[in-house]
Design an enzyme around this catalytic site. Structure first.
Site, PDB file in Angstrom:
ATOM      1  N   LYS A  52      33.943  12.526  57.958  1.00 13.62           N
ATOM      2  CA  LYS A  52      35.176  11.758  57.965  1.00 13.62           C
ATOM      3  C   LYS A  52      35.221  10.751  59.118  1.00 13.62           C
ATOM      4  CE  LYS A  52      37.723  15.840  56.434  1.00 13.62           C
ATOM      5  NZ  LYS A  52      38.791  16.802  56.871  1.00 13.62           N
ATOM      6  N   GLY A  53      34.441  10.998  60.153  1.00 17.74           N
ATOM      7  CA  GLY A  53      34.633  10.310  61.424  1.00 17.74           C
ATOM      8  C   GLY A  53      34.514   8.801  61.409  1.00 17.74           C
ATOM      9  N   ASP A 113      24.397  11.764  67.364  1.00 19.07           N
ATOM     10  CA  ASP A 113      24.235  12.674  68.496  1.00 19.07           C
ATOM     11  C   ASP A 113      22.826  13.283  68.408  1.00 19.07           C
ATOM     12  OD1 ASP A 113      25.173  14.138  70.744  1.00 19.07           O
ATOM     13  OD2 ASP A 113      25.745  15.810  69.480  1.00 19.07           O
ATOM     14  N   PHE A 162      31.903  14.805  75.319  1.00 19.28           N
ATOM     15  CA  PHE A 162      32.315  14.911  73.924  1.00 19.28           C
ATOM     16  C   PHE A 162      33.460  13.917  73.763  1.00 19.28           C
ATOM     17  CE2 PHE A 162      34.690  16.538  70.336  1.00 19.28           C
ATOM     18  CZ  PHE A 162      33.681  16.927  69.463  1.00 19.28           C
ATOM     19  N   VAL A 163      33.411  13.097  72.719  1.00 18.32           N
ATOM     20  CA  VAL A 163      34.391  12.016  72.615  1.00 18.32           C
ATOM     21  C   VAL A 163      35.319  12.203  71.422  1.00 18.32           C
ATOM     22  CG1 VAL A 163      33.007  10.300  73.825  1.00 18.32           C
ATOM     23  CG2 VAL A 163      32.716  10.578  71.366  1.00 18.32           C
ATOM     24  N   ARG A 175      42.101  12.003  65.958  1.00 20.07           N
ATOM     25  CA  ARG A 175      41.488  10.905  65.196  1.00 20.07           C
ATOM     26  C   ARG A 175      42.283   9.614  65.306  1.00 20.07           C
ATOM     27  NH1 ARG A 175      37.370  12.947  61.862  1.00 20.07           N
ATOM     28  NH2 ARG A 175      37.752  14.971  60.918  1.00 20.07           N
TER      29      ARG A 175
HETATM   30  P1  5GP Z   1      24.594  14.853  64.907  1.00 17.79           P
HETATM   31  O1  5GP Z   1      24.121  15.413  63.593  1.00 17.79           O
HETATM   32  O2  5GP Z   1      24.017  13.496  65.206  1.00 17.79           O
HETATM   33  O3  5GP Z   1      24.379  15.817  66.034  1.00 17.79           O
HETATM   34  O4  5GP Z   1      26.143  14.736  64.835  1.00 17.79           O
HETATM   35  C1  5GP Z   1      26.773  13.849  64.011  1.00 17.79           C
HETATM   36  C2  5GP Z   1      28.196  14.257  63.776  1.00 17.79           C
HETATM   37  O5  5GP Z   1      28.646  15.234  64.712  1.00 17.79           O
HETATM   38  C3  5GP Z   1      29.090  13.065  63.946  1.00 17.79           C
HETATM   39  O6  5GP Z   1      29.216  12.339  62.753  1.00 17.79           O
HETATM   40  C4  5GP Z   1      30.377  13.717  64.408  1.00 17.79           C
HETATM   41  O7  5GP Z   1      31.113  14.128  63.280  1.00 17.79           O
HETATM   42  C5  5GP Z   1      29.920  14.938  65.183  1.00 17.79           C
HETATM   43  N1  5GP Z   1      29.858  14.669  66.633  1.00 17.79           N
HETATM   44  C6  5GP Z   1      28.759  14.591  67.422  1.00 17.79           C
HETATM   45  N2  5GP Z   1      29.093  14.320  68.700  1.00 17.79           N
HETATM   46  C7  5GP Z   1      30.435  14.212  68.710  1.00 17.79           C
HETATM   47  C8  5GP Z   1      31.395  13.911  69.739  1.00 17.79           C
HETATM   48  O8  5GP Z   1      31.108  13.667  70.928  1.00 17.79           O
HETATM   49  N3  5GP Z   1      32.688  13.873  69.343  1.00 17.79           N
HETATM   50  C9  5GP Z   1      33.096  14.125  68.076  1.00 17.79           C
HETATM   51  N4  5GP Z   1      34.391  14.074  67.816  1.00 17.79           N
HETATM   52  N5  5GP Z   1      32.227  14.397  67.081  1.00 17.79           N
HETATM   53  C10 5GP Z   1      30.919  14.437  67.401  1.00 17.79           C
END
Ligand code: 5GP
Length: 189
Positions: A52-53, A113, A162-163, A175
């Site tokens: 959703k982000g 991330d 963490f953001v 959000r």
């Molecule tokens: P990844 O698979 O790259 O580790 O993470 C991707 C997803 O994890 C992002 O689309 C998001 O939903 C969540 N995520 C990763 N880091 C953060 C963060 O610092 N803040 C938030 N709110 N979501 C994160």
């Protein structure tokens, strides 16, 4: 007296550390939109928003773009409740073959991330034979990468925090914040 429904998610929340203002975000989004317009001048892309982000970023990006991009969505989940990665990425649903086959496709992410989520999205979409496949992310935190993924369009590269805000949540909160904030928390990995 009117109650303030947003009191717990307002920038006055002492745990929120301001990182990027709405103006800074808007400038970066406009810059990315201009680059995509330039790069896809002869063949407008299909933008696939990762839910959703990315919903606010995608909405602003498409409004800043001049080219007539098409919009699709993909739904993935890589995080359990809280701020810890489950390590498992599930593709719940995404565009069909007819929507992206032989088309230039850009996956639009809120944040890359570890890269596991975006990599899963790319594998899923690649099987539907797009003409090309790129990644656009508002936020990039390369220090935590567990894949080889490099984003093609990046808003802000950062480390640490963490953001939340501008579409990014913590357990569905924050959000709606217009800026992006770091959130004090205990991340274990
Ligand atoms: P990844 O698979 O790259 O580790 O993470 C991707 C997803 O994890 C992002 O689309 C998001 O939903 C969540 N995520 C990763 N880091 C953060 C963060 O610092 N803040 C938030 N709110 N979501 C994160």
């Amino acid at each position: 007296m009117q109650t303030n429904r947003r009191s717990t998610t307002s920038p006055a929340d002492p745990r929120l550390i301001p990182l990027w203002t709405p103006e800074q975000i808007s400038d970066r989004v406009a810059s990315i939109a201009g680059k995509i317009d330039h790069d896809y001048a002869s063949n407008p892309p299909v933008l696939v928003g990762a839910l959703k982000g990315s919903f606010i970023f995608l909405a602003d990006l498409v409004r800043q773009m001049k080219s007539p991009a098409e919009i699709e969505f993909i739904r993935l989940s890589s995080y359990n409740a809280g701020t810890e990665s489950s390590g498992h990425v599930r593709v719940a649903w995404g565009p069909g073959v007819e929507e992206i086959k032989d088309r230039p496709v850009i996956v639009v992410e809120d944040i890359v991330d570890t890269g596991l989520t975006t990599s899963a999205a790319l594998s899923h979409l690649r099987r539907k034979r797009p003409a090309s496949l790129r990644v656009c992310t508002l936020l990039d935190r390369p220090e935590r990468r567990r894949t080889k993924l490099t984003a093609d369009y990046v808003g802000f590269t950062f480390s640490g925090h963490f953001v939340v805000g501008y579409g990014l949540d913590l357990d569905q909160r924050y959000r709606g914040l217009q800026g992006i904030y770091g959130l004090e928390h205990d991340r274990k990995n």
